[in-house]
Design a protein around this motif. Structure first.
Motif, PDB file in Angstrom:
ATOM      1  N   THR A 211       0.851  -1.184   0.000  1.00 15.32           N
ATOM      2  CA  THR A 211       0.000   0.000   0.000  1.00 15.32           C
ATOM      3  C   THR A 211       0.886   1.234   0.000  1.00 15.32           C
ATOM      4  OG1 THR A 211      -1.761   1.178   1.150  1.00 15.32           O
ATOM      5  CG2 THR A 211      -0.180   0.034   2.531  1.00 15.32           C
ATOM      6  N   ASN A 212       0.375   2.303  -0.522  1.00 14.37           N
ATOM      7  CA  ASN A 212       1.127   3.560  -0.460  1.00 14.37           C
ATOM      8  C   ASN A 212       0.624   4.432   0.687  1.00 14.37           C
ATOM      9  OD1 ASN A 212      -1.311   4.356  -1.459  1.00 14.37           O
ATOM     10  ND2 ASN A 212      -0.521   5.370  -3.277  1.00 14.37           N
ATOM     11  N   ASN A 213      -0.129   3.854   1.596  1.00 18.76           N
ATOM     12  CA  ASN A 213      -0.608   4.570   2.769  1.00 18.76           C
ATOM     13  C   ASN A 213       0.594   4.942   3.637  1.00 18.76           C
ATOM     14  OD1 ASN A 213      -1.619   5.257   5.353  1.00 18.76           O
ATOM     15  ND2 ASN A 213      -3.483   4.100   4.963  1.00 18.76           N
ATOM     16  N   PRO A 214       0.838   6.235   3.895  1.00 19.98           N
ATOM     17  CA  PRO A 214       2.011   6.634   4.672  1.00 19.98           C
ATOM     18  C   PRO A 214       2.004   6.101   6.101  1.00 19.98           C
ATOM     19  CG  PRO A 214       0.579   8.517   4.277  1.00 19.98           C
ATOM     20  CD  PRO A 214       0.026   7.372   3.487  1.00 19.98           C
ATOM     21  N   LEU A 215       0.858   5.697   6.590  1.00 17.99           N
ATOM     22  CA  LEU A 215       0.766   5.135   7.934  1.00 17.99           C
ATOM     23  C   LEU A 215       1.537   3.815   8.038  1.00 17.99           C
ATOM     24  CD1 LEU A 215      -0.627   6.130  10.461  1.00 17.99           C
ATOM     25  CD2 LEU A 215      -2.594   4.750   9.852  1.00 17.99           C
ATOM     26  N   ARG A 216       1.685   3.130   6.927  1.00 14.52           N
ATOM     27  CA  ARG A 216       2.381   1.839   6.913  1.00 14.52           C
ATOM     28  C   ARG A 216       3.822   1.953   7.415  1.00 14.52           C
ATOM     29  NH1 ARG A 216       2.627  -3.244   6.525  1.00 14.52           N
ATOM     30  NH2 ARG A 216       3.537  -4.378   4.796  1.00 14.52           N
ATOM     31  N   ASN A 217       4.467   3.077   7.155  1.00 17.51           N
ATOM     32  CA  ASN A 217       5.851   3.248   7.587  1.00 17.51           C
ATOM     33  C   ASN A 217       5.987   3.524   9.080  1.00 17.51           C
ATOM     34  OD1 ASN A 217       6.876   2.684   5.081  1.00 17.51           O
ATOM     35  ND2 ASN A 217       6.853   4.815   4.442  1.00 17.51           N
ATOM     36  N   TYR A 218       4.873   3.650   9.774  1.00 17.25           N
ATOM     37  CA  TYR A 218       4.894   3.766  11.229  1.00 17.25           C
ATOM     38  C   TYR A 218       4.508   2.446  11.890  1.00 17.25           C
ATOM     39  CZ  TYR A 218       5.583   8.778  10.831  1.00 17.25           C
ATOM     40  OH  TYR A 218       6.108  10.027  10.554  1.00 17.25           O
ATOM     41  N   SER A 219       4.433   1.388  11.112  1.00 11.84           N
ATOM     42  CA  SER A 219       4.085   0.070  11.668  1.00 11.84           C
ATOM     43  C   SER A 219       5.266  -0.897  11.542  1.00 11.84           C
ATOM     44  CB  SER A 219       2.854  -0.494  10.945  1.00 11.84           C
ATOM     45  OG  SER A 219       3.161  -0.777   9.590  1.00 11.84           O
ATOM     46  N   VAL A 220       6.469  -0.378  11.770  1.00 14.94           N
ATOM     47  CA  VAL A 220       7.681  -1.180  11.607  1.00 14.94           C
ATOM     48  C   VAL A 220       8.409  -1.363  12.932  1.00 14.94           C
ATOM     49  CG1 VAL A 220       8.056  -0.607   9.173  1.00 14.94           C
ATOM     50  CG2 VAL A 220       8.995   0.862  10.925  1.00 14.94           C
ATOM     51  N   ILE A 221       9.141  -2.466  13.029  1.00 10.90           N
ATOM     52  CA  ILE A 221       9.981  -2.743  14.188  1.00 10.90           C
ATOM     53  C   ILE A 221      11.364  -3.152  13.699  1.00 10.90           C
ATOM     54  CG2 ILE A 221       8.080  -3.373  15.737  1.00 10.90           C
ATOM     55  CD1 ILE A 221       8.821  -6.347  15.227  1.00 10.90           C
ATOM     56  N   PRO A 222      12.410  -2.904  14.507  1.00  7.66           N
ATOM     57  CA  PRO A 222      13.759  -3.302  14.120  1.00  7.66           C
ATOM     58  C   PRO A 222      14.024  -4.756  14.510  1.00  7.66           C
ATOM     59  CG  PRO A 222      13.858  -2.066  16.165  1.00  7.66           C
ATOM     60  CD  PRO A 222      12.409  -2.102  15.737  1.00  7.66           C
ATOM     61  N   LEU A 223      14.527  -5.538  13.565  1.00 11.48           N
ATOM     62  CA  LEU A 223      14.870  -6.933  13.832  1.00 11.48           C
ATOM     63  C   LEU A 223      16.211  -7.263  13.184  1.00 11.48           C
ATOM     64  CD1 LEU A 223      11.441  -8.687  13.121  1.00 11.48           C
ATOM     65  CD2 LEU A 223      12.451  -8.188  15.356  1.00 11.48           C
ATOM     66  N   CYS A 224      17.024  -8.034  13.889  1.00 13.50           N
ATOM     67  CA  CYS A 224      18.264  -8.521  13.296  1.00 13.50           C
ATOM     68  C   CYS A 224      17.902  -9.543  12.213  1.00 13.50           C
ATOM     69  CB  CYS A 224      19.163  -9.143  14.365  1.00 13.50           C
ATOM     70  SG  CYS A 224      18.519 -10.668  15.079  1.00 13.50           S
ATOM     71  N   PRO A 225      18.804  -9.853  11.297  1.00 14.64           N
ATOM     72  CA  PRO A 225      18.483 -10.818  10.243  1.00 14.64           C
ATOM     73  C   PRO A 225      17.984 -12.161  10.784  1.00 14.64           C
ATOM     74  CG  PRO A 225      20.486  -9.647   9.672  1.00 14.64           C
ATOM     75  CD  PRO A 225      20.121  -9.239  11.074  1.00 14.64           C
ATOM     76  N   ALA A 226      18.551 -12.612  11.908  1.00 11.98           N
ATOM     77  CA  ALA A 226      18.127 -13.902  12.470  1.00 11.98           C
ATOM     78  C   ALA A 226      16.673 -13.876  12.931  1.00 11.98           C
ATOM     79  CB  ALA A 226      19.035 -14.300  13.629  1.00 11.98           C
ATOM     80  N   HIS A 227      16.224 -12.743  13.441  1.00  8.34           N
ATOM     81  CA  HIS A 227      14.832 -12.646  13.898  1.00  8.34           C
ATOM     82  C   HIS A 227      13.891 -12.116  12.820  1.00  8.34           C
ATOM     83  CE1 HIS A 227      16.475 -12.959  18.096  1.00  8.34           C
ATOM     84  NE2 HIS A 227      15.501 -13.847  18.078  1.00  8.34           N
ATOM     85  N   HIS A 228      14.432 -11.643  11.732  1.00 10.95           N
ATOM     86  CA  HIS A 228      13.584 -11.159  10.646  1.00 10.95           C
ATOM     87  C   HIS A 228      13.306 -12.257   9.623  1.00 10.95           C
ATOM     88  CE1 HIS A 228      12.754  -8.173   7.172  1.00 10.95           C
ATOM     89  NE2 HIS A 228      11.647  -8.384   7.845  1.00 10.95           N
ATOM     90  N   THR A 229      14.382 -12.820   9.039  1.00 14.35           N
ATOM     91  CA  THR A 229      14.175 -13.781   7.946  1.00 14.35           C
ATOM     92  C   THR A 229      14.997 -15.054   8.047  1.00 14.35           C
ATOM     93  OG1 THR A 229      15.851 -12.608   6.651  1.00 14.35           O
ATOM     94  CG2 THR A 229      13.537 -12.023   6.230  1.00 14.35           C
ATOM     95  N   ASP A 230      16.156 -15.010   8.712  1.00 20.14           N
ATOM     96  CA  ASP A 230      17.126 -16.093   8.582  1.00 20.14           C
ATOM     97  C   ASP A 230      17.029 -17.229   9.597  1.00 20.14           C
ATOM     98  OD1 ASP A 230      18.084 -14.583   6.511  1.00 20.14           O
ATOM     99  OD2 ASP A 230      19.833 -13.831   7.596  1.00 20.14           O
ATOM    100  N   GLY A 231      16.790 -16.926  10.854  1.00 18.61           N
ATOM    101  CA  GLY A 231      16.883 -17.934  11.909  1.00 18.61           C
ATOM    102  C   GLY A 231      15.601 -18.699  12.153  1.00 18.61           C
ATOM    103  N   PRO A 232      15.669 -19.723  13.002  1.00 17.70           N
ATOM    104  CA  PRO A 232      14.476 -20.511  13.319  1.00 17.70           C
ATOM    105  C   PRO A 232      13.411 -19.699  14.068  1.00 17.70           C
ATOM    106  CG  PRO A 232      16.333 -21.214  14.670  1.00 17.70           C
ATOM    107  CD  PRO A 232      16.870 -20.232  13.672  1.00 17.70           C
ATOM    108  N   GLU A 233      13.826 -18.613  14.730  1.00 18.17           N
ATOM    109  CA  GLU A 233      12.875 -17.741  15.437  1.00 18.17           C
ATOM    110  C   GLU A 233      12.498 -16.513  14.612  1.00 18.17           C
ATOM    111  OE1 GLU A 233      13.589 -18.208  20.134  1.00 18.17           O
ATOM    112  OE2 GLU A 233      15.109 -17.018  19.106  1.00 18.17           O
TER     113      GLU A 233
END
Length: 134
Positions: free
Chosen positions: A50-72
């Motif tokens: 979506t191009n709704n600008p509110l979407r960019n306020y729904s983010v959290i910081p995650l290391c690669p292991a917790h974002h995409t790479d690791g089992p968690e």
């Protein structure tokens, strides 16, 4: 030296958020590591693309292991299970980051008792001048 203008609006928030430690490492292990990626939470009925600008306020910081790479990783576990593992919900996690961010931008005191969506709209209006109609 070339001076660039300070980011504003959601880009300022996302720049600040990218400098924060991984939300999962911090909550689960008390570790403050950096080098994070930003994960968009699926909240408030906003579609993934979506191009709704509110979407960019729904983010959290995650290391690669917790974002995409690791089992968690949130992308492996699914968002609901991931948040349960952290012992929180999306709104409370977002409110935690908003509360830490507001003083860094010298913004006025936000409305008391606002939920995460209301806080995101408030930040968007203060920083970008964008007003959303619900």
């Amino acid at each position: 030296m070339i001076l660039l203008p300070a980011p504003h609006g959601s880009s300022a928030y996302m720049t600040w958020l990218a400098s924060q430690p991984c939300a999962a490492c911090q909550r689960l292990y008390g570790v403050t590591n950096h080098g994070v990626q930003l994960h968009h939470l699926r909240v408030w009925g906003l579609p993934r693309r979506t191009n709704n600008p509110l979407r960019n306020y729904s983010v959290i910081p995650l290391c690669p292991a917790h974002h995409t790479d690791g089992p968690e990783a949130v992308h492996r576990m699914g968002e609901q299970q991931f948040l349960e593992r952290l012992g929180t919900n999306a709104d409370d996690l977002l409110l935690h980051y908003y509360a830490a961010y507001v003083p860094t931008r010298y913004l006025p005191t936000p409305p008391a008792g606002a939920g995460a969506r209301q806080m995101a709209q408030w930040l968007l209006e203060r920083e970008s001048g964008v007003r959303l109609n619900d």
